[in-house]
Design a protein around this motif. Structure first.
Motif, PDB file in Angstrom:
ATOM      1  N   SER A  28       2.577   7.206  -0.286  1.00  0.00           N
ATOM      2  CA  SER A  28       3.399   5.162   0.160  1.00  0.00           C
ATOM      3  C   SER A  28       2.302   4.693   1.045  1.00  0.00           C
ATOM      4  O   SER A  28       2.621   3.630   1.612  1.00  0.00           O
ATOM      5  CB  SER A  28       4.729   6.006   0.598  1.00  0.00           C
ATOM      6  N   ILE A  29       1.571   5.066   1.943  1.00  0.00           N
ATOM      7  CA  ILE A  29       0.754   4.141   2.563  1.00  0.00           C
ATOM      8  C   ILE A  29      -0.337   3.986   2.395  1.00  0.00           C
ATOM      9  O   ILE A  29      -1.484   3.200   2.742  1.00  0.00           O
ATOM     10  CB  ILE A  29       0.414   5.192   4.173  1.00  0.00           C
ATOM     11  N   GLY A  30      -1.013   4.187   0.706  1.00  0.00           N
ATOM     12  CA  GLY A  30      -1.718   3.497   0.381  1.00  0.00           C
ATOM     13  C   GLY A  30      -2.909   4.663  -0.826  1.00  0.00           C
ATOM     14  O   GLY A  30      -4.296   4.108  -1.134  1.00  0.00           O
ATOM     15  N   SER A  83      -4.991   7.358  -2.490  1.00  0.00           N
ATOM     16  CA  SER A  83      -5.206   7.752  -4.362  1.00  0.00           C
ATOM     17  C   SER A  83      -4.340   8.801  -3.946  1.00  0.00           C
ATOM     18  O   SER A  83      -3.212  10.015  -3.480  1.00  0.00           O
ATOM     19  CB  SER A  83      -6.009   7.553  -5.163  1.00  0.00           C
ATOM     20  N   SER A 124       9.752   4.134   4.573  1.00  0.00           N
ATOM     21  CA  SER A 124       8.887   4.826   5.311  1.00  0.00           C
ATOM     22  C   SER A 124       8.849   6.154   5.841  1.00  0.00           C
ATOM     23  O   SER A 124      10.118   6.454   6.109  1.00  0.00           O
ATOM     24  CB  SER A 124       8.332   3.787   6.804  1.00  0.00           C
TER      25      SER A 124
END
Length: 159
Positions: free
Chosen positions: A3-5, A7, A129
């Protein structure tokens, strides 16, 4: 992590590292608990403080190596409390019902973990978030050491 980028591969590898290092935490803290039996509460409280700091640091991690450092540290701290909990429980309540008491402790732990996962999911769905879920976890890990150190009474029937 996804969710924060990061992989999915990095997230899975981080989870694997975290899970693998729990073994070392258990073994090391078993030895530490035996060696410092009279200071187990302080060791346990310290672990909770370190766990809170590690969880807080995850909010700042921006690199793959940082993920693996976090996973190693947090993994070590995740289950290393088990031997200390059992020993402190025996000290406080005696060994006669230790198996039942530890079973009740960890039933509560699992219920808390399930509630935390559901709450974190709800927070993510609501706010987009996990930041507030992390901060809630850090807050609870701020309270935990205090609770560990508050009850210093020993069971007088336990010699």
């Amino acid at each position: 992590l996804v969710s924060i980028g990061f992989s999915e591969t990095v997230a899975a590898q981080g989870a694997g590292v975290l899970g693998g290092t729990t073994v070392f935490g258990l073994l090391v803290m078993g030895v530490v608990g035996d060696r410092y039996a009279s200071r187990q509460r302080y060791v346990l409280a310290s672990i909770y403080v370190l766990r809170g700091l590690a969880l807080l640091s995850l909010l700042l991690v921006a690199t793959v190596p940082g993920i693996f450092v976090f996973a190693t540290v947090y993994g070590f701290l995740t289950l290393c409390t088990v031997p200390l909990h059992a020993s402190i429980t025996a000290e406080r309540f005696g060994a006669a019902n230790l198996t039942t008491l530890v079973a009740v402790q960890y039933t509560g732990h699992q219920l808390g973990a399930a509630t935390a996962a559901l709450t974190a999911g709800w927070i993510f769905d609501t706010l987009g978030s996990y930041r507030w879920a992390h901060l809630l976890g850090v807050g609870l890990l701020t309270i935990a050491p205090v609770l560990v150190l508050v009850d210093r009474r020993r069971n007088p029937a336990v010699a």
